[in-house]
Each structure stands twice: as structure tokens, then as C-alpha cells.
Design a protein around this motif. Sequence first.
Motif, mmCIF file in Angstrom:
data_model
loop_
_atom_site.group_PDB
_atom_site.id
_atom_site.type_symbol
_atom_site.label_atom_id
_atom_site.label_comp_id
_atom_site.label_asym_id
_atom_site.label_seq_id
_atom_site.Cartn_x
_atom_site.Cartn_y
_atom_site.Cartn_z
ATOM 1 N N ILE A 187 -13.884 -7.960 3.741
ATOM 2 C CA ILE A 187 -12.556 -8.579 3.813
ATOM 3 C C ILE A 187 -11.947 -8.646 2.416
ATOM 4 O O ILE A 187 -10.782 -8.290 2.212
ATOM 5 C CB ILE A 187 -12.644 -9.981 4.454
ATOM 6 C CG1 ILE A 187 -13.103 -9.856 5.906
ATOM 7 C CG2 ILE A 187 -11.304 -10.711 4.353
ATOM 8 C CD1 ILE A 187 -13.477 -11.171 6.563
ATOM 9 N N PHE A 188 -12.727 -9.085 1.444
ATOM 10 C CA PHE A 188 -12.247 -9.167 0.068
ATOM 11 C C PHE A 188 -11.861 -7.788 -0.457
ATOM 12 O O PHE A 188 -10.811 -7.613 -1.072
ATOM 13 C CB PHE A 188 -13.310 -9.813 -0.824
ATOM 14 C CG PHE A 188 -12.930 -9.837 -2.271
ATOM 15 C CD1 PHE A 188 -12.023 -10.780 -2.740
ATOM 16 C CD2 PHE A 188 -13.446 -8.911 -3.160
ATOM 17 C CE1 PHE A 188 -11.638 -10.795 -4.080
ATOM 18 C CE2 PHE A 188 -13.081 -8.914 -4.494
ATOM 19 C CZ PHE A 188 -12.170 -9.857 -4.956
ATOM 20 N N ALA A 220 -8.671 -6.498 1.366
ATOM 21 C CA ALA A 220 -7.476 -7.230 0.913
ATOM 22 C C ALA A 220 -7.095 -6.816 -0.507
ATOM 23 O O ALA A 220 -5.913 -6.601 -0.812
ATOM 24 C CB ALA A 220 -7.716 -8.730 0.995
ATOM 25 N N THR A 221 -8.097 -6.691 -1.373
ATOM 26 C CA THR A 221 -7.841 -6.278 -2.754
ATOM 27 C C THR A 221 -7.264 -4.867 -2.803
ATOM 28 O O THR A 221 -6.312 -4.597 -3.544
ATOM 29 C CB THR A 221 -9.128 -6.372 -3.593
ATOM 30 O OG1 THR A 221 -9.604 -7.721 -3.546
ATOM 31 C CG2 THR A 221 -8.885 -5.968 -5.029
ATOM 32 N N ALA A 242 -5.605 -3.306 -0.410
ATOM 33 C CA ALA A 242 -4.244 -3.324 0.131
ATOM 34 C C ALA A 242 -3.256 -3.880 -0.890
ATOM 35 O O ALA A 242 -2.158 -3.336 -1.071
ATOM 36 C CB ALA A 242 -4.201 -4.139 1.426
ATOM 37 N N LEU A 243 -3.643 -4.951 -1.573
ATOM 38 C CA LEU A 243 -2.762 -5.527 -2.596
ATOM 39 C C LEU A 243 -2.565 -4.570 -3.762
ATOM 40 O O LEU A 243 -1.452 -4.431 -4.292
ATOM 41 C CB LEU A 243 -3.312 -6.867 -3.086
ATOM 42 C CG LEU A 243 -3.229 -8.019 -2.080
ATOM 43 C CD1 LEU A 243 -4.012 -9.225 -2.584
ATOM 44 C CD2 LEU A 243 -1.778 -8.386 -1.794
ATOM 45 N N THR A 293 4.450 -4.380 3.941
ATOM 46 C CA THR A 293 3.522 -5.517 3.919
ATOM 47 C C THR A 293 2.761 -5.598 5.234
ATOM 48 O O THR A 293 1.530 -5.750 5.247
ATOM 49 C CB THR A 293 4.283 -6.828 3.645
ATOM 50 O OG1 THR A 293 4.932 -6.726 2.371
ATOM 51 C CG2 THR A 293 3.358 -8.030 3.665
ATOM 52 N N ALA A 348 -1.247 -4.866 5.762
ATOM 53 C CA ALA A 348 -2.083 -5.912 6.376
ATOM 54 C C ALA A 348 -2.834 -5.354 7.583
ATOM 55 O O ALA A 348 -4.037 -5.621 7.757
ATOM 56 C CB ALA A 348 -1.226 -7.108 6.774
ATOM 57 N N ALA A 369 -5.549 -2.948 6.304
ATOM 58 C CA ALA A 369 -6.692 -3.681 5.747
ATOM 59 C C ALA A 369 -7.551 -4.250 6.871
ATOM 60 O O ALA A 369 -8.790 -4.167 6.822
ATOM 61 C CB ALA A 369 -6.210 -4.795 4.821
ATOM 62 N N THR A 370 -6.912 -4.797 7.888
ATOM 63 C CA THR A 370 -7.654 -5.318 9.039
ATOM 64 C C THR A 370 -8.399 -4.191 9.739
ATOM 65 O O THR A 370 -9.564 -4.345 10.128
ATOM 66 C CB THR A 370 -6.691 -6.028 10.015
ATOM 67 O OG1 THR A 370 -5.994 -7.056 9.309
ATOM 68 C CG2 THR A 370 -7.444 -6.633 11.187
#
Length: 162
Positions: free
Chosen positions: A10-11, A14-15, A17-18, A54, A58, A61-62
Amino acid sequence: MRAAPQAAPIFIAATAALALAAVGAALTEIGPWYRQLVQPAWKPADFWFGPAWTLIFALAATSGVLAWKHTPKGRGRILMLALFGLNAGLNSLWSLLFFKLQRPDWALAEVGFLWLSIAALIACIRPHSLLASRLLYPYLAWVSFASVLNWSTVRLNSPFGG
């Protein structure tokens, strides 16, 4: 003790994707060159692109987290990660070509590879997680739409370069 290994994907997702969103934002210059382009009447207002990307990042990433969880270790997982990496590179390359280099014609040639990378991700992930593959459908639809917009921009403004 099991929470840390489960949290790591998950980290990382998310990282990633950001970071991809930050690279895309840094490469996207809505300045005088872009504003002087003739755009088709059906092009959405520029402020819609941020929320759209965005949501897409998201969902991607999921999808990545689910794919990681459901794809067995080994070649399948390595292929899935390589395809996500390839897709990230192609996504950034499109922004570089279109906005930084001001070559929508080159971006149009590249967008087909971006589209194929999304389709390949969907095909790679589908056997392991139907939901993870379906979470990429909006991304594929958006890039399909963006391809037509890119084509229209090229058609309305050619030639590019000098």
C-alpha cells in the motif's frame, strides 16, 4: 507483526502514484504555447484534468495493491511490476513530449504505446484479480479519450517543430 508486510504494498503503490502525479504535474505546462493551440470544441475545461488523473492514479494504485496481493511470487509478479513500471514511464513520456517538448505529434505517436501498456496490464492482472484489472478500465477509457483529443489537436494545429 503481519501488519508491516501487508502495509508495504500500500505504501509503495501510494508513493509511486504520488510520484507519478508529481512528475506529470511538473511536465505539464499550461502556458502561452498551450493556450494558443486550437482545441476541439468538445475538449473538457483544463480544470477537469487534475481530478480525472487523481482518480485514475488512485484506482491504478489500488489495482497495483490488489494485483500484488493476488499474483503469486515469481515470474507473474515480476511481469506485473515491470508492466506497471513501463506504464509509468510511458505516462510521463507523453507529458514530456506534448508539453515540455511541445510536440503533440510525437505524443500522438507515443500514446498508442501508453494505451497498449494499460491493455497489457489488464491482461496480465486479470487471471489473478478481476477487480484489479477492472480498476484499470477508467484509465484505459481516459487514455482512449485523450488519444482522440491529441489527434484532434495535431489535426487542428499541424505542423509542429521546425
